[in-house]
Design an enzyme around this catalytic site. Structure first.
Site, mmCIF file in Angstrom:
data_model
loop_
_atom_site.group_PDB
_atom_site.id
_atom_site.type_symbol
_atom_site.label_atom_id
_atom_site.label_comp_id
_atom_site.label_asym_id
_atom_site.label_seq_id
_atom_site.Cartn_x
_atom_site.Cartn_y
_atom_site.Cartn_z
ATOM 1 N N HIS A 115 0.423 8.586 7.706
ATOM 2 C CA HIS A 115 1.777 8.260 8.172
ATOM 3 C C HIS A 115 2.613 9.506 8.432
ATOM 4 C CE1 HIS A 115 0.815 4.432 5.902
ATOM 5 N NE2 HIS A 115 1.168 3.980 7.082
ATOM 6 N N HIS B 94 0.411 6.965 3.132
ATOM 7 C CA HIS B 94 -0.630 7.977 2.988
ATOM 8 C C HIS B 94 -0.449 9.071 4.040
ATOM 9 C CE1 HIS B 94 -2.593 6.157 6.469
ATOM 10 N NE2 HIS B 94 -2.553 4.988 5.859
ATOM 11 N N LYS C 130 0.865 -1.176 0.000
ATOM 12 C CA LYS C 130 0.000 0.000 0.000
ATOM 13 C C LYS C 130 0.906 1.231 0.000
ATOM 14 C CE LYS C 130 -3.654 -2.206 2.761
ATOM 15 N NZ LYS C 130 -4.413 -2.156 4.032
#
Length: 576
Positions: free
Chosen positions: A141, A138, A135
């Site tokens: 984080h 984003h 992933k």
């Protein structure tokens, strides 16, 4: 006098108050001293006397205990505050020590070693960022990465051995889903277009969610594929390794642009072999027990819900792996302190982790959850795309740099394209980091681009501009010679010196509280003080003795600004 002034006052008050906590601060209102404290209220409570009587007691004690020529005046202000004025000689002597320390100013000061930097034998593990494999990183984080890195920098600056730890989400049923869909494609496509491409992996997760609506058995397939991965199936392990490799390459691109580095990368998968022995030990020692087919650790005695160690289907959980990881850190790295920089939403998880750790004999007092709030849009809503997915972190970074570039293009069109791009990156990343670090980490924050990139007010670019302005003054002074600290006699000189002398105390406050905004706010206050100073006092045009002294004052201010910003992970530029 062997200690910096503020430490001298602090040590004297600690001795009189028996270690009770009190506050020391620089008064915000002129005329209320160089330093102020609420210590009299603490003494009043412990000795059952009035605050004014306690203030008088402390005043007499400090006047009798301080070094000769230290205090000019100690004033009592209702309802019991103490305001201190230091002598001119005391301020000048301490400033001379700060200049002698140079770029090391702010590090722990060891009076026993004659004023040299004190090295700590303490080891600190700072865990932060924690991205997930397959992933993209984003916006969620962002805070862990920025806050954790700043804390690691500050602990390292103070002489501690810091281990920067990135705990990767590289295990779990999501890989079963990914592999189950990948295997429905041809093998080459599975490798090239799914496992080796993070964006493709995200698309597969969406595809999986859609397909399970029509094919409920796909969930069971995913569970089986993950079980095969857990059991070491070569094909599944190869697919998983491809995904991990591809994801790490993408993650490191983000870290590279943010200037983030780690000493240890460990994923949840690292602890798979330790889980079964851990579970057996928990059962054998009577710490864990069966409950409706699952395995739990009762935590009623800690006022917490039970910690779930293993689900009824035999799957382990994040808590199980975190217990194994905590044991690994303590046994193999021997840390004095472990910081988990993880969002507020995980508070219960860490309470349970530390409670279970205590039950199995781990000293959980050394482990701390450094929690923080969300990143929200300007309308105070959770940042996400229209589909409800988190915004990729690289998109946020690119937006910051792009907006900074527009400002740089307007302000400095004469620079080369390469130079403007370099400056834009420093300013954009600095604005993004400072927007976070200047606010209490416990609060939710917003991304207000206009405020973040303003050259005025409490922003990263304002601090970077102040530093560039200081460097401009120093560049113009091409004949700086030795100076006499006694030439710094104006009130403005004293106020700026005192502000600079507060830097070590500020660093220590971050170490004690894990609140990096204390440093950010200090730098903003220093920038305001500096800008006010050279608008009131001549530097380059002052008479020679004062000019030289003030140039050294400007030099230390520039050093502190650069050091402080670098500890926050923010770069500087010589010209803006």
């Amino acid at each position: 006098m062997n200690m910096i002034m503020f430490e001298t006052v602090s040590k004297l008050l600690e001795k009189r108050l028996g270690g009770a906590e009190f506050a020391l601060s620089l008064p915000e209102i002129s005329g209320r001293g160089h330093l102020s404290t609420n210590a009299a209220f603490i003494l009043a409570e412990s000795e059952k006397i009035s605050p004014m009587e306690a203030a008088l007691t402390l005043k007499k004690y400090l006047e009798g205990s301080a070094p000769d020529g230290f205090f000019h005046t100690i004033e009592i202000a209702e309802p019991g505050f103490l305001n201190f004025w230091f002598t001119e000689r005391a301020i000048q002597n301490e400033f001379a020590k700060a200049l002698e320390a140079g770029e090391g100013w702010g590090r722990p000061f060891d009076s026993v070693q004659g004023g040299h930097t004190k090295e700590s034998k303490e080891t600190v593990i700072v865990e932060y960022s924690q991205p997930n494999i397959a992933k993209p990183m984003h916006v969620g984080h962002l805070r862990s990465t920025i806050i954790g890195d700043a804390l690691a920098n500050i602990f390292e600056f103070t002489g501690r051995k810091v281990i920067r730890w990135n705990y990767i989400g590289d295990w779990g049923t999501q890989f079963g889903k990914l592999i189950a869909v990948a295997k429905k494609k041809n093998p080459q496509e599975a490798l090239t277009n799914i496992m080796r491409d993070v964006k493709a992996s995200v698309a597969v997760y969406k595809e999986f969610a859609e397909e399970t609506k029509n094919d409920p058995e796909l969930e069971e397939e995913a569970r089986k594929e993950f079980k095969k991965l857990e059991d070491g199936d070569k094909e599944n392990k190869a697919l998983w390794e491809e995904s991990v490799k591809a994801s790490r390459e993408e993650i490191e691109k983000v870290y590279d642009i943010l200037g983030i580095k780690f000493d240890v990368w460990k994923g949840e998968s690292s602890y798979e072999k330790e889980l079964e022995p851990l579970i057996k030990r928990l059962k054998k020692d009577g710490i864990a027990k069966e409950s409706e087919g699952a395995l739990i650790v009762p935590l009623d005695d800690e006022g917490l819900p039970p910690g779930l160690i293993r689900k009824s289907d035999g799957a382990t959980l994040y808590l199980t792996r975190d217990i194994a990881s905590l044991e690994d850190r303590i046994n193999n790295y021997k840390p004095d302190t472990i910081l988990y920089v993880v969002d507020n939403g995980q508070s219960l998880h860490f309470q349970q982790l530390f409670a279970v750790a205590k039950k199995i004999g781990i000293d959980a007092s050394r482990a701390h959850h450094v929690k923080f709030g969300l990143v929200l849009s300007e309308d105070m809503k959770r940042l996400s795309t229209r589909s409800g997915r988190h915004i990729p972190l690289m998109d946020v970074i690119s937006e910051a740099i792009s907006r900074a570039r527009a400002v740089v293009d307007e302000k400095q069109p004469e620079l080369s394209d390469v130079e403007r791009e370099r400056i834009s990156k420093i300013i954009g990343i600095g604005a993004l980091k400072y927007n976070d670090l200047s606010q209490n980490r416990m609060s939710d924050i917003t991304l207000n681009w206009d405020k973040m990139l303003s050259l005025e007010g409490n922003s990263g670019p304002y601090l970077q501009y102040t530093y560039a302005r200081l460097k401009s003054i120093l560049r113009k002074a091409d004949n700086v010679s030795d100076f006499e600290v006694g030439a710094l006699v104006s009130e403005a000189d004293h106020e700026l010196m005192l502000k600079l002398l507060m830097f070590p105390e500020t660093i220590e406050s971050v170490i004690e509280t894990y609140f990096p905004h204390y440093l950010a706010n200090y730098l903003y206050s220093l920038a305001r003080e500096v800008n006010s100073y050279y608008e009131k006092e001549p530097v380059l045009k002052a008479e020679p003795a004062v000019r030289n002294a003030r140039l050294h004052l400007v030099q230390l201010a520039a050093d502190v600004m650069r050091t402080g910003l670098s500890l926050l992970g923010i770069g500087v530029v010589e010209r803006m």
